[in-house]
Scaffold this motif. Structure first.
Motif, short mmCIF file in Angstrom:
data_model
loop_
_atom_site.label_atom_id
_atom_site.label_comp_id
_atom_site.label_asym_id
_atom_site.label_seq_id
_atom_site.Cartn_x
_atom_site.Cartn_y
_atom_site.Cartn_z
N ARG A 9 32.32 46.87 3.68
CA ARG A 9 31.18 46.03 4.06
C ARG A 9 30.24 45.86 2.87
O ARG A 9 29.84 46.84 2.24
N ILE A 10 29.88 44.63 2.58
CA ILE A 10 29.01 44.34 1.44
C ILE A 10 27.84 43.46 1.90
O ILE A 10 27.93 42.76 2.90
N VAL A 47 37.04 41.99 4.20
CA VAL A 47 35.72 42.55 3.91
C VAL A 47 34.68 41.98 4.88
O VAL A 47 34.70 40.78 5.18
N GLU A 48 33.81 42.84 5.37
CA GLU A 48 32.71 42.39 6.21
C GLU A 48 31.55 41.98 5.30
O GLU A 48 31.08 42.78 4.49
N VAL A 49 31.11 40.72 5.43
CA VAL A 49 30.17 40.14 4.47
C VAL A 49 28.85 39.78 5.12
O VAL A 49 28.81 39.01 6.09
N GLU A 157 28.06 49.11 1.89
CA GLU A 157 28.41 50.10 0.88
C GLU A 157 27.84 49.76 -0.49
O GLU A 157 27.70 50.63 -1.35
N VAL A 158 27.52 48.49 -0.69
CA VAL A 158 27.02 48.05 -2.00
C VAL A 158 26.21 46.78 -1.80
O VAL A 158 26.44 46.01 -0.86
N ASN A 209 17.62 55.40 -1.00
CA ASN A 209 18.76 55.48 -0.07
C ASN A 209 20.11 55.49 -0.77
O ASN A 209 21.15 55.33 -0.13
N ASP A 210 20.09 55.67 -2.11
CA ASP A 210 21.33 55.77 -2.91
C ASP A 210 22.26 54.57 -2.69
O ASP A 210 23.49 54.74 -2.61
N LEU A 211 21.70 53.39 -2.58
CA LEU A 211 22.51 52.19 -2.40
C LEU A 211 22.82 51.59 -3.78
O LEU A 211 21.92 51.17 -4.48
N PRO A 212 24.09 51.56 -4.19
CA PRO A 212 24.42 50.99 -5.50
C PRO A 212 24.26 49.48 -5.52
O PRO A 212 24.44 48.80 -4.50
N ILE A 213 23.90 48.98 -6.70
CA ILE A 213 23.71 47.54 -6.91
C ILE A 213 24.64 47.11 -8.04
O ILE A 213 24.72 47.79 -9.07
#
Length: 247
Positions: A9-10, A47-49, A157-158, A209-213
């Motif tokens: 999921r993005i 992928v869930e978008v 996830e990103v 929240n440790d969310l990568p970019i």
């Protein structure tokens, strides 16, 4: 497609200016179609978008505020511009057979569903592209912040930030030939060096929240799909120890 997605999921943040193409204003149907095709390819990978689109191609609240307009009124007008872009993207995607839902933070039931977190997650689980419109529904918050907030609410996830350049540079690569691109940055480096990745509120939310970019160039055809499949494109902003999923 033979490629395998590395994310389930993005959330993709797309600037409104990206839709205007070379015409300088509004929505270029050809550009809109090209972006929709790239998104469709990602959806076909399973992928869930989730998608957040800015409104700068139609109206920029900050710019209007700087010229004397009341900031709250200007920001609400900017939110309405994002709804127009969301509906346009919905149409482009559904012409390609991709099922979508527009969820608006400002209620306008004839055009979009109201934003409800559980409903958004359910749409994503069913394979529908969810387009978040009207920012957070509040003035003084950018669509960057809305993208970070929605990404965390639906457990993406990103957060992918699509731009006109191939990552984050130490200075404007359009003006300086010696600009250096970063392959990886920490959230604190982005904030302390005032790098124009996303606004400070969005970066802080991702950091907490440790969310990568991933900041990457969306003008090259297929780049969205390549990032999702693990190609090390652009610049990664992430906590220490986080590694990109490899192809």
């Amino acid at each position: 497609m033979s490629d395998t997605a590395k994310f389930k999921r993005i959330t993709l943040k797309l600037s409104g200016e990206a839709l205007q193409g070379k015409q300088g204003f509004g929505i270029d149907p050809e550009v809109l179609g090209t972006i929709a095709q790239q998104l469709a390819e990602v959806v076909y990978l399973g992928v869930e978008v989730a998608l957040v689109i800015g409104g700068g191609n139609i109206f920029r609240g900050l710019k209007a505020s700087a010229k004397g307009m009341d900031r709250t009124s200007a920001d609400y007008m900017g939110m309405l511009a994002t709804v127009m872009n969301a509906v346009a993207m919905q149409d482009a995607l559904e012409r390609l057979g991709v099922v979508t839902r527009v969820l608006s933070a400002i209620e306008m039931k004839e055009i979009a569903e109201p934003y409800i977190r559980r409903r958004a997650s359910r749409h994503l689980e069913k394979g529908r592209v969810v387009i978040f419109a009207a920012g957070t529904g509040n003035p003084y918050f950018t669509t960057d912040t809305a993208a970070a907030l929605r990404a965390m609410e639906v457990n993406s996830e990103v957060l992918l930030k699509a731009t006109k350049v191939d990552g984050v540079y130490d200075k404007d690569p359009m003006k300086f030939d010696d600009a250096v691109r970063f392959e990886r940055l920490s959230y604190l480096e982005v904030l302390s060096r005032s790098l124009h990745v996303m606004d400070a509120t969005a970066i802080s939310l991702c950091r907490e929240n440790d969310l990568p970019i991933v900041v990457f160039d969306m003008l090259s055809p297929g780049n969205i799909c390549r990032v999702v499949c693990g190609d090390p494109l652009g610049t990664l902003v992430a906590p220490d120890g986080y590694e990109r999923p490899a192809r």
